[in-house]
Each structure stands twice: as structure tokens, then as C-alpha cells.
Design a protein around this motif. Structure first.
Motif, mmCIF file in Angstrom:
data_model
loop_
_atom_site.group_PDB
_atom_site.id
_atom_site.type_symbol
_atom_site.label_atom_id
_atom_site.label_comp_id
_atom_site.label_asym_id
_atom_site.label_seq_id
_atom_site.Cartn_x
_atom_site.Cartn_y
_atom_site.Cartn_z
ATOM 1 N N HIS A 108 3.153 41.639 45.510
ATOM 2 C CA HIS A 108 2.012 40.760 45.813
ATOM 3 C C HIS A 108 1.012 41.468 46.732
ATOM 4 C CE1 HIS A 108 3.828 37.565 43.726
ATOM 5 N NE2 HIS A 108 4.635 37.128 44.665
ATOM 6 N N LEU A 109 1.531 42.150 47.738
ATOM 7 C CA LEU A 109 0.655 42.844 48.680
ATOM 8 C C LEU A 109 -0.102 43.976 47.994
ATOM 9 C CD1 LEU A 109 -0.318 43.062 51.585
ATOM 10 C CD2 LEU A 109 1.666 44.503 52.082
ATOM 11 N N GLU A 110 0.579 44.679 47.115
ATOM 12 C CA GLU A 110 -0.081 45.765 46.382
ATOM 13 C C GLU A 110 -1.171 45.228 45.458
ATOM 14 O OE1 GLU A 110 3.580 49.032 46.184
ATOM 15 O OE2 GLU A 110 3.299 47.588 44.551
ATOM 16 N N GLU A 111 -0.928 44.056 44.865
ATOM 17 C CA GLU A 111 -1.929 43.447 44.002
ATOM 18 C C GLU A 111 -3.174 43.080 44.800
ATOM 19 O OE1 GLU A 111 -0.029 40.143 42.219
ATOM 20 O OE2 GLU A 111 1.129 41.335 40.780
ATOM 21 N N VAL A 112 -2.953 42.519 45.987
ATOM 22 C CA VAL A 112 -4.077 42.119 46.831
ATOM 23 C C VAL A 112 -4.887 43.339 47.282
ATOM 24 C CG1 VAL A 112 -4.680 41.136 49.076
ATOM 25 C CG2 VAL A 112 -3.023 39.978 47.632
ATOM 26 N N ARG A 113 -4.183 44.392 47.659
ATOM 27 C CA ARG A 113 -4.851 45.592 48.162
ATOM 28 C C ARG A 113 -5.386 46.485 47.050
ATOM 29 N NH1 ARG A 113 -1.824 47.955 53.500
ATOM 30 N NH2 ARG A 113 -2.255 46.177 54.849
ATOM 31 N N GLY A 114 -4.859 46.299 45.849
ATOM 32 C CA GLY A 114 -5.321 47.109 44.741
ATOM 33 C C GLY A 114 -4.810 48.527 44.760
ATOM 34 N N GLN A 115 -3.703 48.759 45.478
ATOM 35 C CA GLN A 115 -3.118 50.091 45.523
ATOM 36 C C GLN A 115 -1.644 49.998 45.889
ATOM 37 O OE1 GLN A 115 -5.426 52.058 48.550
ATOM 38 N NE2 GLN A 115 -4.267 51.161 50.222
ATOM 39 N N LYS A 116 -0.897 51.032 45.546
ATOM 40 C CA LYS A 116 0.529 51.070 45.827
ATOM 41 C C LYS A 116 0.779 51.344 47.314
ATOM 42 C CE LYS A 116 2.277 50.560 41.657
ATOM 43 N NZ LYS A 116 3.212 49.460 41.313
ATOM 44 N N LEU A 117 1.881 50.794 47.809
ATOM 45 C CA LEU A 117 2.285 51.047 49.186
ATOM 46 C C LEU A 117 3.300 52.173 49.232
ATOM 47 C CD1 LEU A 117 2.898 47.463 50.661
ATOM 48 C CD2 LEU A 117 0.979 48.969 51.158
ATOM 49 N N ALA A 118 3.140 53.075 50.160
ATOM 50 C CA ALA A 118 4.173 54.083 50.388
ATOM 51 C C ALA A 118 5.374 53.381 51.005
ATOM 52 C CB ALA A 118 3.653 55.167 51.330
ATOM 53 N N ASP A 119 6.564 53.920 50.778
ATOM 54 C CA ASP A 119 7.776 53.298 51.307
ATOM 55 C C ASP A 119 7.718 53.144 52.827
ATOM 56 O OD1 ASP A 119 8.765 53.139 48.766
ATOM 57 O OD2 ASP A 119 10.092 54.882 48.941
ATOM 58 N N LYS A 120 7.184 54.128 53.503
ATOM 59 C CA LYS A 120 7.087 54.068 54.958
ATOM 60 C C LYS A 120 6.180 52.933 55.401
ATOM 61 C CE LYS A 120 6.086 56.926 59.007
ATOM 62 N NZ LYS A 120 5.662 58.278 59.487
ATOM 63 N N GLU A 121 5.107 52.727 54.672
ATOM 64 C CA GLU A 121 4.178 51.644 55.005
ATOM 65 C C GLU A 121 4.809 50.290 54.713
ATOM 66 O OE1 GLU A 121 -0.465 50.306 54.160
ATOM 67 O OE2 GLU A 121 0.476 51.861 52.937
ATOM 68 N N ALA A 122 5.515 50.166 53.598
ATOM 69 C CA ALA A 122 6.169 48.910 53.235
ATOM 70 C C ALA A 122 7.232 48.531 54.255
ATOM 71 C CB ALA A 122 6.800 49.021 51.845
ATOM 72 N N ALA A 123 7.881 49.542 54.845
ATOM 73 C CA ALA A 123 8.933 49.289 55.833
ATOM 74 C C ALA A 123 8.391 48.678 57.122
ATOM 75 C CB ALA A 123 9.671 50.578 56.150
ATOM 76 N N ALA A 124 7.089 48.677 57.298
ATOM 77 C CA ALA A 124 6.480 48.120 58.512
ATOM 78 C C ALA A 124 6.275 46.614 58.415
ATOM 79 C CB ALA A 124 5.143 48.808 58.783
ATOM 80 N N TYR A 125 6.642 46.012 57.260
ATOM 81 C CA TYR A 125 6.429 44.581 57.056
ATOM 82 C C TYR A 125 7.747 43.804 57.072
ATOM 83 C CZ TYR A 125 1.627 45.528 55.576
ATOM 84 O OH TYR A 125 0.319 45.921 55.534
ATOM 85 N N ALA A 126 7.763 42.725 57.825
ATOM 86 C CA ALA A 126 8.855 41.755 57.756
ATOM 87 C C ALA A 126 8.404 40.608 56.854
ATOM 88 C CB ALA A 126 9.194 41.236 59.150
#
Length: 252
Positions: A108-126
Motif C-alpha cells: 500500500h505504501l509503495e502504491e501511494v509513493r509510486g516507487q518500491k521501498l528498500a528493505d532497510k527503509e521498510a524496516a523503519a515502519y511499525a
């Protein structure tokens, strides 16, 4: 974490355990049915999803998930009471499901941002999945207490932000988020395959709108223990050993 609410009573916020299941189902059922009563006619399957039987099955499965993956927890807030002899009893009045960012929310977050998240960046979200307070105890700051525990727990895991979702038409969500640290709406969506509520609605030919919210700064939501905050200088050593029984007995 001990927390003194607006009613002057002492509450404890902690990680949920299986022994809490029936009390958690009671609170979840009461609060969800009250919260979504305005949508009962529009989305009848939404209300059905919050039956005690469905919630018991859901929470039982969630505990199994928590036991397999330490990134997921349940959170409860309980009211502590003491009789004249100092015997303490507790009553759960708030519940929460929380975890790190799963594939669904990452998508969902990637769809909103229009780009893929790096694993390190995704790990910053709870991920705040659910939060419900017994209607009889709403307005006392207990939701804020749970959010503080949530922020403390996941900040310690390295998370800096959080995502959650709400029913599109529920106007109270922005008010609550603004009180506990702030959040911004990232947009509306209805595809959510892991949500039992949405699955039921889609099976009935309905499409329940959901909103995705970003809490940009978990550190702004963190809280210290009531005792720790109030007595940090004068009673640092006593705080470390103070029990809930003593706190309830003497009205702290």
C-alpha cells in the motif's frame, strides 16, 4: 508501564498474554460495535465481523502469530483496583494489535509513493493494526497510553514511523491521531485481502473504503512510566522496585 489516567486511577499498559483472551474479546466487541454503529446499515457484514465468536477466533490466531514472530505483539491496558487489605485485582479495558510492516502494508505504501521501498527503509515502519478502548473508559487518555507503549516498543526495534488504516467514513480517527502525535492521510483504498471485515464485505458484493495513515515520528509518541516521570529525581530507587499493589493501595 504504569499510567495515571484523567480519572485519577492507576492503569497498567503491558504486552498481552493468552490468559487475557476472553477479556480482550469483550473489550474489542464492545468498542468495535459502538464505534461502527453508524455504519451498521451501510455495511452489515462489518458489524458481523465483530461478533464475540469471530473475535475470539481472530485473537487466538493472532496469539499464534505472535508466538512465531516476535515482531508482532498484542497490547492491553488494565485498571488496577485494591481492597482495604491491599489485594489488587485488574480489569482489561483496552486492546491493541501491533507489528512491523508486513507485505500488505508495504505494498500500500509503495502504491501511494509510486516507487518500491528498500528493505532497510521498510524496516523503519511499525504497523498499528487495531486499537480499541472499552466505551466506559474512553476519554481518559488510555488510547494515548497504549500508543505510548506501542511507540516505546517499536522505537526500541529501530522503527521511526508507523502505518495504520481506518474505515474511510470514520471521522474520529484524525482527532485521535492528532492527540497522540499526529498522522497524515496517505489516501483511500479498498483492496485489503488480509482484513476479515473487508473479505466479508466483498463476499457480500460490498466495497468498504479504507484510509491509510502515516504517523511520521514515533519518537513524538513515546511515553515514560507515570512513576518514573513523577518521581525520577526524588525516588529513582523506589520506582525500580515499586509494585502495582503498592501503587494502587496508596493511590499513586
Amino acid at each position: 508501564m504504569m499510567y495515571k489516567a484523567k480519572d485519577g486511577h492507576l492503569y497498567r499498559v503491558r504486552t498481552a498474554e493468552r490468559r487475557d483472551l476472553l477479556q480482550m474479546v469483550r473489550v474489542h466487541n464492545l468498542s468495535a460495535c459502538r464505534t461502527y454503529e453508524p455504519f451498521r446499515k451501510q455495511y452489515p457484514h462489518l458489524y458481523t465481523a465483530f461478533s464475540k465468536a469471530n473475535l475470539k477466533s481472530s485473537w487466538d490466531g493472532y496469539f499464534a502469530k505472535c508466538e512465531k514472530n516476535e515482531n508482532f505483539i498484542g497490547i492491553v491496558v488494565e485498571k488496577l483496583s485494591a481492597d482495604s487489605r491491599g489485594n489488587v485485582t485488574s480489569r482489561i479495558v483496552g486492546v491493541c494489535k501491533a507489528g512491523t510492516l508486513g507485505p500488505q502494508y508495504r505494498e500500500h505504501l509503495e502504491e501511494v509513493r509510486g516507487q518500491k521501498l528498500a528493505d532497510k527503509e521498510a524496516a523503519a515502519y511499525a504497523n498499528l493494526q487495531t486499537i480499541y478502548i472499552d466505551p466506559a473508559y474512553q476519554g481518559l487518555g488510555l488510547g494515548r497510553a497504549i500508543m505510548g507503549y506501542f511507540a516505546n516498543h517499536y522505537s526500541a526495534k529501530g522503527c521511526r514511523h508507523a502505518l495504520t488504516e481506518t474505515l474511510g467514513g470514520y471521522a474520529e480517527s484524525p482527532k485521535f491521531f492528532n492527540k497522540v502525535g499526529g498522522a497524515e492521510c496517505l489516501g483511500d483504498y479498498s483492496e485489503d485481502p488480509q482484513k476479515a471485515v473487508n473479505n466479508s464485505a466483498q463476499a457480500a458484493g460490498q466495497d468498504i473504503p479504507l484510509k491509510l495513515w502515516l504517523m511520521p515520528d514515533l519518537s513524538a509518541m513515546k511515553m515514560t512510566c507515570y512513576f518514573e516521570r513523577k518521581y525520577r529525581k526524588q525516588q529513582a530507587k523506589r520506582v525500580a522496585v515499586m509494585t502495582a499493589a503498592k501503587g494502587a493501595r496508596y493511590g499513586y
